[in-house]
Design a protein around this motif. Structure first.
Motif, PDB file in Angstrom:
ATOM      1  N   GLY A 166       0.767  -1.410   0.144  1.00 50.32           N
ATOM      2  CA  GLY A 166       0.090   0.155  -0.017  1.00 50.32           C
ATOM      3  C   GLY A 166       0.886   1.345  -0.078  1.00 50.32           C
ATOM      4  O   GLY A 166       0.413   2.304   0.429  1.00 50.32           O
ATOM      5  N   GLN A 167       2.024   1.060  -0.576  1.00 48.45           N
ATOM      6  CA  GLN A 167       2.931   2.339  -0.710  1.00 48.45           C
ATOM      7  C   GLN A 167       2.717   3.032  -1.950  1.00 48.45           C
ATOM      8  O   GLN A 167       3.105   2.626  -2.907  1.00 48.45           O
ATOM      9  N   GLU A 168       1.998   3.984  -1.877  1.00 50.89           N
ATOM     10  CA  GLU A 168       1.464   4.759  -3.186  1.00 50.89           C
ATOM     11  C   GLU A 168       2.628   5.426  -4.066  1.00 50.89           C
ATOM     12  O   GLU A 168       2.844   5.382  -5.035  1.00 50.89           O
ATOM     13  N   THR A 169       3.356   6.058  -3.015  1.00 54.79           N
ATOM     14  CA  THR A 169       4.542   6.868  -3.727  1.00 54.79           C
ATOM     15  C   THR A 169       5.564   5.883  -4.461  1.00 54.79           C
ATOM     16  O   THR A 169       5.951   6.210  -5.676  1.00 54.79           O
ATOM     17  N   VAL A 170       5.808   4.665  -3.699  1.00 52.85           N
ATOM     18  CA  VAL A 170       6.619   3.731  -4.205  1.00 52.85           C
ATOM     19  C   VAL A 170       5.965   3.426  -5.535  1.00 52.85           C
ATOM     20  O   VAL A 170       6.805   2.902  -6.309  1.00 52.85           O
ATOM     21  N   ASP A 203      -1.767  10.873 -16.650  1.00 50.99           N
ATOM     22  CA  ASP A 203      -2.877  10.730 -15.819  1.00 50.99           C
ATOM     23  C   ASP A 203      -2.337  10.616 -14.373  1.00 50.99           C
ATOM     24  O   ASP A 203      -3.025  10.973 -13.385  1.00 50.99           O
ATOM     25  N   SER A 204      -1.048   9.837 -14.120  1.00 43.95           N
ATOM     26  CA  SER A 204      -0.510   9.549 -12.946  1.00 43.95           C
ATOM     27  C   SER A 204      -0.335  11.052 -12.266  1.00 43.95           C
ATOM     28  O   SER A 204      -0.166  11.092 -10.954  1.00 43.95           O
ATOM     29  N   LEU A 205       0.360  11.719 -13.356  1.00 37.90           N
ATOM     30  CA  LEU A 205       0.819  13.202 -12.548  1.00 37.90           C
ATOM     31  C   LEU A 205      -0.519  13.981 -12.118  1.00 37.90           C
ATOM     32  O   LEU A 205      -0.122  14.498 -11.350  1.00 37.90           O
ATOM     33  N   LYS A 206      -1.612  13.825 -12.936  1.00 43.53           N
ATOM     34  CA  LYS A 206      -2.763  14.552 -12.469  1.00 43.53           C
ATOM     35  C   LYS A 206      -3.099  14.174 -11.092  1.00 43.53           C
ATOM     36  O   LYS A 206      -3.534  14.819 -10.228  1.00 43.53           O
ATOM     37  N   THR A 207      -3.021  12.826 -10.895  1.00 46.19           N
ATOM     38  CA  THR A 207      -3.453  12.153  -9.671  1.00 46.19           C
ATOM     39  C   THR A 207      -2.495  12.689  -8.614  1.00 46.19           C
ATOM     40  O   THR A 207      -2.921  12.987  -7.446  1.00 46.19           O
ATOM     41  N   CYS A 208      -1.277  12.703  -8.609  1.00 46.22           N
ATOM     42  CA  CYS A 208      -0.297  13.222  -7.918  1.00 46.22           C
ATOM     43  C   CYS A 208      -0.509  14.715  -7.453  1.00 46.22           C
ATOM     44  O   CYS A 208      -0.322  14.998  -6.341  1.00 46.22           O
ATOM     45  N   ASN A 212      -1.583  15.869  -3.841  1.00 45.49           N
ATOM     46  CA  ASN A 212      -0.310  16.524  -3.267  1.00 45.49           C
ATOM     47  C   ASN A 212       0.870  15.505  -2.886  1.00 45.49           C
ATOM     48  O   ASN A 212       1.615  15.430  -1.951  1.00 45.49           O
ATOM     49  N   ASN A 213       1.003  14.536  -3.991  1.00 42.68           N
ATOM     50  CA  ASN A 213       1.853  13.386  -3.894  1.00 42.68           C
ATOM     51  C   ASN A 213       3.401  14.179  -4.423  1.00 42.68           C
ATOM     52  O   ASN A 213       3.568  13.766  -5.799  1.00 42.68           O
ATOM     53  N   ARG A 217       5.232  12.489  -7.988  1.00 41.40           N
ATOM     54  CA  ARG A 217       5.424  13.571  -9.296  1.00 41.40           C
ATOM     55  C   ARG A 217       6.691  13.602  -9.612  1.00 41.40           C
ATOM     56  O   ARG A 217       7.178  13.434 -10.857  1.00 41.40           O
ATOM     57  N   GLU A 218       7.703  13.498  -8.970  1.00 37.02           N
ATOM     58  CA  GLU A 218       9.064  13.826  -8.825  1.00 37.02           C
ATOM     59  C   GLU A 218       9.472  12.425  -9.850  1.00 37.02           C
ATOM     60  O   GLU A 218      10.524  12.512 -10.706  1.00 37.02           O
ATOM     61  N   PHE A 219       9.112  11.182  -9.392  1.00 41.56           N
ATOM     62  CA  PHE A 219       9.582  10.066  -9.756  1.00 41.56           C
ATOM     63  C   PHE A 219       9.055   9.885 -11.322  1.00 41.56           C
ATOM     64  O   PHE A 219       9.775   9.321 -12.163  1.00 41.56           O
ATOM     65  N   ILE A 220       7.803  10.180 -11.548  1.00 42.16           N
ATOM     66  CA  ILE A 220       7.220  10.218 -12.865  1.00 42.16           C
ATOM     67  C   ILE A 220       7.917  11.145 -13.884  1.00 42.16           C
ATOM     68  O   ILE A 220       8.480  10.503 -14.912  1.00 42.16           O
TER      69      ILE A 220
END
Length: 238
Positions: A166-170, A203-208, A212-213, A217-220
């Motif tokens: 459940g580590q969303e950022t990872v 889509d993932s960037l929008k979710t971030c 406020n992740n 966002r940085e990883f993507i």
């Protein structure tokens, strides 16, 4: 007094990575306080990490390479002396992501980073398991020592191991890292666009942004940068 020393060293161990990333100006002070306790009251398993953390600072940003390598070696010997295997993920990250690349070929440093990732997952040290995974994924790509097909297999396996935590950022990073490898292997509709069946960068960037992740966002964005460079899309990279 002993429990106070143990509590202080454990606190430094737990917060060092966050301090180094978010408030790096305090990292040297924090490590120096821990080393002072160790030199005054004697060695413990956590002393291995303190010497390792200090080595990280000496190597970068200080640039004292020889001193940093010696300091890391002291920490590694303490780790071996105490057989502190619960700290293995942290010790391997310090040794093979920071110290050994200065003296050894990168192909010798990459396998221990995967070991560090697996060790962290087994011991519950998810933070440093991911740092090992992160360092491996970047170093493997940029060094060219790992064939892309094997790199894709390794990153896919890591994604499966982390999925249940459940580590969303990872997961944002691992999804983007896997898709990056697929793009570079030509396994995408448009190899210049970081998108596939299981992941879409936009889509993932929008979710971030909505959640406020900042780290996700940085990883993507980092994966997109690598893709632009590897596909010679330098305008997109800039």
């Amino acid at each position: 007094r002993k429990w106070k020393k143990a509590a202080a060293l454990q606190t430094i161990n737990l917060v060092f990575a966050a301090v180094l990333r978010c408030q790096p100006q305090y990292a040297l002070f924090l490590t120096a306080k821990g080393l002072k306790i160790t030199l005054r009251d004697g060695l413990s398993p956590l002393s291995a990490l303190l010497f390792g953390f200090f080595a990280m600072i000496l190597l970068n940003p200080v640039g004292a390479i020889d001193e940093g390598i010696r300091c890391e070696e002291i920490g590694y010997r303490i780790f071996e002396r105490f057989q502190a295997y619960d700290l293995r993920s942290r010790i391997l990250m310090i040794r093979y992501a920071y110290a050994k690349p200065w003296t050894d070929s990168m192909d010798k440093c990459l396998p221990p980073l995967l070991t560090g990732a697996s060790s962290g997952l087994l011991t519950g040290d998810v933070e440093f398991a991911f740092i090992n995974s992160y360092a491996y994924s970047i170093d493997a790509l940029l060094s060219g020592f790992v064939p892309l097909k094997i790199h894709l297999e390794n990153m896919t396996n890591l994604k499966k191991q982390y999925a249940a935590l459940g580590q969303e950022t990872v997961m944002f990073y691992l999804h983007s890292a896997v898709q990056l490898a697929r793009n570079l292997l030509g396994m995408a509709r448009d190899v210049r666009v970081l998108s596939g069946e299981d992941f879409d960068a936009q889509d993932s960037l929008k979710t971030c942004l909505v959640t406020n992740n900042a780290a996700g966002r940085e990883f993507i964005l980092l994966s997109q940068l690598f893709l632009a460079i590897f596909t010679s899309d330098y305008a997109q990279a800039v």
